[in-house]
Every structure is written in C-alpha cells, then in structure tokens.
Design a protein around this motif. Structure first.
Motif, mmCIF file in Angstrom:
data_model
loop_
_atom_site.group_PDB
_atom_site.id
_atom_site.type_symbol
_atom_site.label_atom_id
_atom_site.label_comp_id
_atom_site.label_asym_id
_atom_site.label_seq_id
_atom_site.Cartn_x
_atom_site.Cartn_y
_atom_site.Cartn_z
ATOM 1 N N UNK A 12 0.941 -1.336 0.062
ATOM 2 C CA UNK A 12 -0.132 -0.113 0.046
ATOM 3 C C UNK A 12 0.771 1.168 -0.139
ATOM 4 N N UNK A 13 2.113 1.136 0.215
ATOM 5 C CA UNK A 13 3.128 2.390 0.356
ATOM 6 C C UNK A 13 3.612 2.518 -1.123
ATOM 7 N N UNK A 14 3.110 1.767 -2.097
ATOM 8 C CA UNK A 14 3.746 1.848 -3.155
ATOM 9 C C UNK A 14 3.828 3.317 -4.042
ATOM 10 N N UNK A 15 2.518 3.682 -3.845
ATOM 11 C CA UNK A 15 2.058 5.002 -4.719
ATOM 12 C C UNK A 15 2.854 6.162 -3.989
ATOM 13 N N UNK A 22 3.963 7.871 -14.147
ATOM 14 C CA UNK A 22 3.962 6.661 -14.620
ATOM 15 C C UNK A 22 3.898 5.446 -13.639
ATOM 16 N N UNK A 23 4.570 5.515 -12.596
ATOM 17 C CA UNK A 23 4.848 4.653 -11.504
ATOM 18 C C UNK A 23 3.391 5.063 -10.673
ATOM 19 N N UNK A 24 3.166 6.134 -10.557
ATOM 20 C CA UNK A 24 1.988 6.496 -9.493
ATOM 21 C C UNK A 24 0.606 5.927 -9.986
ATOM 22 N N UNK A 25 0.610 6.041 -11.476
ATOM 23 C CA UNK A 25 -0.820 5.821 -12.267
ATOM 24 C C UNK A 25 -0.526 4.100 -12.211
ATOM 25 N N UNK A 26 0.516 3.512 -12.411
ATOM 26 C CA UNK A 26 0.592 2.053 -12.499
ATOM 27 C C UNK A 26 0.414 1.548 -10.906
ATOM 28 N N UNK A 27 0.921 2.077 -9.901
ATOM 29 C CA UNK A 27 0.422 1.503 -8.689
ATOM 30 C C UNK A 27 -0.953 1.784 -8.430
ATOM 31 N N UNK A 28 -1.701 2.937 -8.528
ATOM 32 C CA UNK A 28 -2.986 2.994 -8.237
ATOM 33 C C UNK A 28 -3.824 2.373 -9.010
ATOM 34 N N UNK A 29 -3.479 2.178 -10.387
ATOM 35 C CA UNK A 29 -4.259 1.074 -11.180
ATOM 36 C C UNK A 29 -4.330 -0.472 -10.436
#
Length: 90
Positions: A12-15, A22-29
């Motif tokens: 859950x801390x990934x975002x 791009x990473x933020x969008x991927x983690x949230x997806x």
C-alpha cells in the motif's frame, strides 16, 4: 477473495514511493484492480453464504461501511494534502 486481497495489499505504500507519474498511475491502477475485486467478490460471497431473505440487509451493511469509509478517506486526504509531503496521502 484471497487473490483480490493480495493484489490490493501488495504494497500500500507503493504509490507514495513512486518517482514519476507513470509509476504513480501504475501503482494506483493495481490497487484499483484489487479494490474492485474485493467489492465484487464480497457481494458474491454474501450471495453464496447468506439466505435470500437476509441478503439485502447484509449488502446494506457493506454498502454503508463503504460509504462511510469513502467520505472519511476523502476528508483525511484533504487534511494531509495541506502538509508539505504529498506522499502522506498514501
């Protein structure tokens, strides 16, 4: 159900640790896929376990908890967004 929980809770801390958009969008997806799976599978499990007469009540309980959690999460994020570290939102 277990797969949805694992996908949702991979990290859950990934975002908050993302280095670019791009990473933020991927983690949230990824979290969205897990969260969507949790909601759908929970309603299916209620349909399997609870007798038809009581299903509406139990689905109402789950819907109420989801609604309260959604409102509280939005309020908490608004308060944390005022802080200097935007990663606290996650």
């Amino acid at each position: 159900m277990q797969a949805a929980i694992v996908i949702f809770l991979v990290d859950p801390r990934s975002p908050g640790s993302s280095q670019n958009m791009t990473e933020l969008i991927g983690f949230r997806a990824l979290q969205g896929i897990g969260g969507g799976g949790l909601i759908v599978v929970t309603i299916a499990v209620i349909g399997d376990i609870i007798p038809p007469r009581d299903r509406g009540r139990y689905q109402g309980y789950f819907g109420g908890v989801f609604g309260v959690a959604t409102v509280n999460r939005a309020a908490a994020r608004r308060l944390l967004r005022r802080q200097p570290l935007w990663r606290w939102i996650f």
